[in-house]
Design a protein around this motif. Structure first.
Motif, PDB file in Angstrom:
ATOM      1  N   ARG A 126       5.187  24.580   0.759  1.00 55.25           N
ATOM      2  CA  ARG A 126       4.570  23.387   0.186  1.00 55.25           C
ATOM      3  C   ARG A 126       5.142  23.093  -1.203  1.00 55.25           C
ATOM      4  N   LEU A 127       5.234  24.097  -2.035  1.00 53.55           N
ATOM      5  CA  LEU A 127       5.736  23.878  -3.394  1.00 53.55           C
ATOM      6  C   LEU A 127       7.180  23.384  -3.378  1.00 53.55           C
ATOM      7  N   LEU A 128       7.993  23.957  -2.518  1.00 54.31           N
ATOM      8  CA  LEU A 128       9.383  23.531  -2.432  1.00 54.31           C
ATOM      9  C   LEU A 128       9.487  22.094  -1.923  1.00 54.31           C
ATOM     10  N   THR A 129       8.657  21.737  -0.961  1.00 56.84           N
ATOM     11  CA  THR A 129       8.696  20.381  -0.419  1.00 56.84           C
ATOM     12  C   THR A 129       8.198  19.369  -1.442  1.00 56.84           C
ATOM     13  N   LEU A 130       7.151  19.708  -2.165  1.00 55.00           N
ATOM     14  CA  LEU A 130       6.668  18.807  -3.223  1.00 55.00           C
ATOM     15  C   LEU A 130       7.706  18.639  -4.322  1.00 55.00           C
ATOM     16  N   LYS A 131       8.419  19.701  -4.640  1.00 57.13           N
ATOM     17  CA  LYS A 131       9.490  19.579  -5.633  1.00 57.13           C
ATOM     18  C   LYS A 131      10.565  18.625  -5.140  1.00 57.13           C
ATOM     19  N   ALA A 132      10.949  18.759  -3.865  1.00 56.50           N
ATOM     20  CA  ALA A 132      11.966  17.868  -3.309  1.00 56.50           C
ATOM     21  C   ALA A 132      11.499  16.413  -3.357  1.00 56.50           C
ATOM     22  N   ALA A 133      10.229  16.170  -2.987  1.00 57.11           N
ATOM     23  CA  ALA A 133       9.692  14.813  -3.016  1.00 57.11           C
ATOM     24  C   ALA A 133       9.687  14.256  -4.440  1.00 57.11           C
ATOM     25  N   MET A 188      17.022  22.592   1.639  1.00 59.22           N
ATOM     26  CA  MET A 188      16.227  23.821   1.637  1.00 59.22           C
ATOM     27  C   MET A 188      14.926  23.658   2.407  1.00 59.22           C
ATOM     28  N   ILE A 189      14.230  22.543   2.185  1.00 55.88           N
ATOM     29  CA  ILE A 189      12.940  22.391   2.861  1.00 55.88           C
ATOM     30  C   ILE A 189      13.131  22.249   4.359  1.00 55.88           C
ATOM     31  N   LYS A 190      14.239  21.625   4.764  1.00 58.92           N
ATOM     32  CA  LYS A 190      14.468  21.450   6.195  1.00 58.92           C
ATOM     33  C   LYS A 190      14.737  22.785   6.886  1.00 58.92           C
ATOM     34  N   ILE A 240      11.279  14.881   4.270  1.00 52.85           N
ATOM     35  CA  ILE A 240      10.043  15.171   3.534  1.00 52.85           C
ATOM     36  C   ILE A 240       8.850  15.043   4.476  1.00 52.85           C
ATOM     37  N   HIS A 241       8.812  13.970   5.237  1.00 53.16           N
ATOM     38  CA  HIS A 241       7.687  13.735   6.148  1.00 53.16           C
ATOM     39  C   HIS A 241       7.587  14.840   7.190  1.00 53.16           C
ATOM     40  N   HIS A 242       8.712  15.169   7.828  1.00 53.10           N
ATOM     41  CA  HIS A 242       8.711  16.232   8.828  1.00 53.10           C
ATOM     42  C   HIS A 242       8.197  17.542   8.243  1.00 53.10           C
ATOM     43  N   CYS A 243       8.682  17.879   7.064  1.00 50.77           N
ATOM     44  CA  CYS A 243       8.340  19.178   6.475  1.00 50.77           C
ATOM     45  C   CYS A 243       6.877  19.234   6.060  1.00 50.77           C
ATOM     46  N   MET A 244       6.341  18.154   5.533  1.00 47.11           N
ATOM     47  CA  MET A 244       4.929  18.163   5.170  1.00 47.11           C
ATOM     48  C   MET A 244       4.056  18.222   6.417  1.00 47.11           C
ATOM     49  N   ARG A 245       4.454  17.557   7.484  1.00 45.03           N
ATOM     50  CA  ARG A 245       3.696  17.683   8.725  1.00 45.03           C
ATOM     51  C   ARG A 245       3.778  19.110   9.268  1.00 45.03           C
ATOM     52  N   SER A 246       4.934  19.751   9.102  1.00 48.27           N
ATOM     53  CA  SER A 246       5.064  21.153   9.515  1.00 48.27           C
ATOM     54  C   SER A 246       4.085  22.031   8.756  1.00 48.27           C
ATOM     55  N   GLU A 257       0.811  -1.215   0.000  1.00 51.72           N
ATOM     56  CA  GLU A 257       0.000   0.000   0.000  1.00 51.72           C
ATOM     57  C   GLU A 257       0.846   1.267   0.000  1.00 51.72           C
ATOM     58  N   GLY A 258       2.164   1.133   0.146  1.00 43.40           N
ATOM     59  CA  GLY A 258       3.042   2.294   0.244  1.00 43.40           C
ATOM     60  C   GLY A 258       3.067   3.135  -1.020  1.00 43.40           C
ATOM     61  N   LEU A 259       3.198   4.446  -0.830  1.00 43.38           N
ATOM     62  CA  LEU A 259       3.183   5.412  -1.925  1.00 43.38           C
ATOM     63  C   LEU A 259       4.574   5.973  -2.171  1.00 43.38           C
ATOM     64  N   SER A 260       4.748   6.617  -3.303  1.00 41.03           N
ATOM     65  CA  SER A 260       5.984   7.343  -3.560  1.00 41.03           C
ATOM     66  C   SER A 260       6.055   8.548  -2.622  1.00 41.03           C
ATOM     67  N   ASN A 261       7.236   9.146  -2.511  1.00 38.80           N
ATOM     68  CA  ASN A 261       7.390  10.326  -1.668  1.00 38.80           C
ATOM     69  C   ASN A 261       6.426  11.436  -2.093  1.00 38.80           C
ATOM     70  N   PHE A 262       6.308  11.647  -3.397  1.00 36.24           N
ATOM     71  CA  PHE A 262       5.441  12.721  -3.892  1.00 36.24           C
ATOM     72  C   PHE A 262       3.968  12.427  -3.624  1.00 36.24           C
ATOM     73  N   ASP A 263       3.552  11.181  -3.853  1.00 39.71           N
ATOM     74  CA  ASP A 263       2.144  10.837  -3.634  1.00 39.71           C
ATOM     75  C   ASP A 263       1.779  10.850  -2.158  1.00 39.71           C
ATOM     76  N   TYR A 264       2.730  10.496  -1.302  1.00 44.39           N
ATOM     77  CA  TYR A 264       2.456  10.462   0.129  1.00 44.39           C
ATOM     78  C   TYR A 264       2.450  11.856   0.752  1.00 44.39           C
ATOM     79  N   ALA A 265       3.197  12.780   0.185  1.00 43.92           N
ATOM     80  CA  ALA A 265       3.392  14.093   0.809  1.00 43.92           C
ATOM     81  C   ALA A 265       2.083  14.808   1.165  1.00 43.92           C
ATOM     82  N   PRO A 266       1.096  14.912   0.275  1.00 43.10           N
ATOM     83  CA  PRO A 266      -0.143  15.607   0.662  1.00 43.10           C
ATOM     84  C   PRO A 266      -0.890  14.922   1.802  1.00 43.10           C
TER      85      PRO A 266
END
Length: 421
Positions: A319-326, A343-345, A267-273, A78-87
């Protein structure tokens, strides 16, 4: 660019996740806070899982909202890619404990990725499988109180080979999650060869939490919060013996593993932020609209217009920068995305601190109380400016990368490896 396009699967999961948050998470915030506050580290039973969180885990699994973070694993299809999981990770970040409900919380996510990528099949069967089922918790032991752990080569914890075992001696702290009675396994980083090249001295070893010689000394509070029932623990390791086959990837490969572990975690930390900042902005606007001062609603006063607008700009940029990184991590790999990860961190936790601080200000005295959760949220985000590498280390890495890009620096740049959770 294709990273602006959200997949159909992510859209569908996001709607289900939002509905779950509305139905089960937000209505239980006060109850979980009470359950956590009632726990005592010095009691015979210690810290145990909050009953409400444990109950909601079952509902999340039934709803198919489980282990969404782990890509490319046959054990977690069920796991997603970094980009798909980010939102989805952003949505979970709106309530600080909700990611555990979906088995997507740190440090377990990073530890599960580490075990999936670097552990033997025997270690995966013993530890990864129960972690994926949400039956146990884990901790990552890296940072040490005696050295500046922003430079992980300073680590002094000794991992010494003794026949068919390794013997571990050292003291760790900020070992997030180790305080829970459900925490059954550690991943420990230490030195196996102090004479090797600087980045080949360290190794990572899997250590069962009940191994003789492991002692939890105390929870380390953050601004007075002890983060029960998991905590950030100080841990003493005295002559801890583990079989030699508990080493991950091999001796001297600790930095290599850390590079792979910390990229997705950031990525996870930054999206939760970003999720925490979105929640704070909503609360700020609602409070300002409900309060009147000097003859008009606070929401009509110019200073708050400025802060609301600035908050929206800052959140969207992060958000845009983090999604780009993912997206880059998924398409070209962690190494090629190291500038974006750095950068996102820097950007996301600093942004969240600013937005939450404004939300606290909008609430007046209530903002610094525990009534609205903003003070706790601020403590979380301020900690993230240190966890997984302080701002200064990431800025230094970015500067070196920029100089190298312009041909003004020849030495290759390593992604910083610092405290992880």
């Amino acid at each position: 660019m294709s990273f602006f396009i959200e997949s159909e699967r992510t859209r569908e999961l996001r709607q289900r996740l939002l509905a779950f948050m509305d139905q089960h998470i937000y209505p239980n915030e006060a109850q979980v806070a009470q359950e956590a506050a009632a726990q005592r580290w010095d009691s015979p039973e210690g810290w145990t899982a909050c009953p409400t969180v444990a109950r909601l885990k079952g509902l999340a699994r039934e709803a198919g909202l489980w282990n969404l973070f782990l890509p490319h694993s046959a054990r977690a299809p069920e796991g997603l890619s970094n980009f798909d999981y980010a939102p989805l990770c952003e949505v979970m970040g709106r309530v600080h404990w909700s990611s555990e409900v979906f088995n997507c919380s740190a440090p377990d996510t990073g530890n599960m990725e580490t075990l999936e990528r670097y552990a033997s099949e025997e270690l995966k069967d013993r530890w990864l499988e129960p972690l994926l089922r949400g039956e146990i918790r884990s901790a990552f032991l890296m940072t040490e109180p005696a050295v500046a752990s922003s430079d992980a080569t300073n680590i002094q914890c000794e991992i010494r080979r003794d026949g068919d075992h390794f013997v571990i001696n050292g003291r760790k702290w900020w070992s997030t999650g180790a305080g829970s009675r459900h925490c059954q396994v550690f991943i420990v980083m230490g030195k196996t060869d102090p004479e090797a090249l600087r980045h080949a001295q360290q190794s990572m070893v899997v250590v069962p939490a009940d191994t003789p010689g492991v002692k939890l000394l105390r929870p380390v509070p953050v601004f007075g919060y002890n983060h029960a029932p998991h905590g950030h623990m100080e841990v003493l390791l005295e002559n801890v013996r583990v079989p030699a086959d508990h080493i991950l990837l091999g001796e001297g490969r600790g930095f290599e593993i850390a590079q792979g572990r910390l990229g997705p975690g950031r990525i996870h930390h930054c999206m939760r932020s970003i999720g925490a900042a979105e929640r704070a902005l909503e609360m700020m606007c609602q409070r300002l609209a409900a309060r009147t001062a000097f003859g008009q609603a606070l929401s009509e006063q110019g200073v708050w217009h400025e802060r609301i607008a600035e908050s929206r700009c800052l959140i969207e940029q992060a958000r845009l920068l983090t999604l780009k990184a993912a997206w880059m991590m998924d398409t070209v790999g962690n190494k090629a995305a190291q500038a974006e990860i750095a950068m996102i961190k820097v950007v996301a936790p600093s942004m969240a601190c600013k937005v939450i601080d404004w939300a606290i200000q909008a609430h007046g005295g209530a903002g610094v109380s525990d009534d609205f959760g903003l003070a706790y949220s601020y403590a979380d985000q301020r900690t993230l400016r240190l966890a997984d590498g302080p701002d200064e280390v990431h800025r230094q890495s970015l500067a070196k990368l920029e100089l190298a890009r312009l041909g003004l620096r020849r030495k290759p740049v390593e992604q910083p490896v610092t405290r992880g959770c």
